[in-house]
Design a protein around this motif. Sequence first.
Motif: not given
Lengths: 249, 310
Positions: A102, A131, A135
């Motif tokens: 990230k 991830l 995000l």
Amino acid sequence: MKILVAVKRVIDYNVKVRVKPDQSGVELANVKMAMNPFDEIAVEQAIRFKESGAADEVIALSIGAPQAQETIRTALAMGADRGIHVEASHDTEPLAIAKIIKAVVEKESPGLILMGKQAIDDDSNQTGQMLATLLDYPQATFASGVEIAGDKLNIIREVDSGLEHITCPMPAVVTVDLRLNEPRYASLPNIMKAKKKPIDALSLDELGVDAGQRLKTLKVEEPPAREAGIIVDSVDTLVDKLKNEAKVI
Amino acid sequence: MSILVIAEHNHNEIQAPTLHTITAGVQIGGDVTVLVAGHNADKAADAAAKIAGVKAVFHADAPEYANGVAENLVPLIANLAGDYTHILAPATTYGKNILPGVAAKLDVAQISDIIRVDSPDTFQRPIYAGNALATVQSGEAVKVITIRTTAFEPAAESGGSASVSKIDATGDAKKSNFVKSELSSSDRPELTSAKIVVSGGRGMQDGANFAMLEKIADKLNAAVGASRAAVDAGFVPNEYQVGQTGKVVAPDLYIAVGISGAIQHLAGMKDSKVIVAINKDEEAPIFQVADYGLVADLFDAIPELDGKLG
Ligand SMILES: Cc1cc2nc3c(=O)[nH]c(=O)nc-3n(C[C@H](O)[C@H](O)[C@H](O)COP(=O)(O)OP(=O)(O)OC[C@H]3O[C@@H](n4cnc5c(N)ncnc54)[C@H](O)[C@@H]3O)c2cc1C
Ligand SMILES: Nc1ncnc2c1ncn2[C@@H]1O[C@H](COP(=O)(O)O)[C@@H](O)[C@H]1O
């Protein structure tokens, strides 16, 4: 558009792994290492997107010991443009790996992050999903088809009941499955060229990620061995054994 | 201890992997609550309430839960997490797709694919395609875990009388969109829950030859599986794949036909009770795990076996 590919250095899939006598883990010393096979598929896909004009740069990222740079070199020899190495312990857990990726995504702003569905050492199958959540990006896991259509992705996913088609906007995280493509072998000239391609080193400190272990591995042991079986001489004997000895048909 | 099990269902029924997951929850101890997130899935929620060992059922009903889209399910599950010590899902493509996101949202490590519960914080799981077993302890406040279904018996589908409470949906994240699924329909038992599995490998030579295995499967009420090589070659669809990266099965009887026995394949079937291997190469590694090995050309042995099964 940039594509970021996450590649992990793992024990080669052909190696029969051995558990250490003190049960602290598996033997890694003097064992052949290679790129996680799923990650090769991810690299191949990224390069194909570059070749087709859908992407203009492919960055290979690996997190781990200094030797992880060899794995990045392999990606560069396949056709990736540059590498990023983040030095960290081999045992860094998927959550920390996801946080590191990230942090790199925030520096590089790729339009697409390609990764393997699973690392064949820890068999976690977690990092891509983590991830995507960190995000707040769309996620497409277990992809056996990935198509870029404008600013969208058309994905085919392998699921337990068959195939699933989804679409999502980019940027997105895609984890790839075995049947997406057949990764190329790097040619000798490309292996030479790869030596000149840049690999940037980033530290956990620079990225501001705490990669401390959350889980404690108390013991790693061999699975119980199966008892030796027998070779039967004919189909008749086989049917007889299954009916009267094993009693399973 | 309080356990939240994320149900895998088809809106009408609770699917078998959930039953195994509930058993793991009961073994950990404490009350088991099942979350049924779906659209028009009242029947599935009612079915969940009847499963033995289930104390409560939460039912979240909204269009965004119709197709198991992870980006929609993760916030729903993470919102409930505060009340639980453990969040469990089956280690199926459904569970694997959503649970890591829940762990990330809660900032906790996930433990994947456990095969044994040692204590509420300590679990065993296979690594390296099952060539090693790791015992892992988690100090996380919420333990987020996927369950290898073959390692836990299914909970009984009746005997429970839990209450069903509706819970609020968390909205459509508008991230990925489900378009359609391509499901192959078969009257045979499901691969992961069948008592007998007949699998073919590259030795089958082409897809049409799988008809020979299907005939045997029908006589034995068995499911048909395959090696990766057979799937890659297009003989059969992806959902037939047994192995490290396919499905894990542990039937009473597994018959491997024209399969060499690579470790990645063994990872998905070596816990079967009885293993039969039919292969023309006596050196094939599959014979090392087979209880009964038959060194023969499958194109002779399979028709003969078919005949002798009556
Ligand atoms: C990352 C990764 C993940 C993988 N995941 C999986 C997985 O989940 N599942 C899986 O299965 N594999 C998986 N594999 C692939 C695995 O390594 C093997 O390549 C695969 O299992 C081989 O399939 P097979 O046994 O059908 O083919 P082969 O190894 O080619 O074996 C074919 C066998 O058929 C026999 N045979 C041929 N003709 C006849 C005949 N007429 N009669 C009798 N016997 C005959 C041969 O003697 C041979 O033993 C994975 C590999 C990688 C790298
Ligand atoms: N140390 C690492 N470095 C780079 N990528 C990684 C690393 N660990 C995991 N990944 C990526 O995450 C995927 C899934 O890994 P896992 O969740 O561990 O099964 C892999 O296929 C890689 O693409």
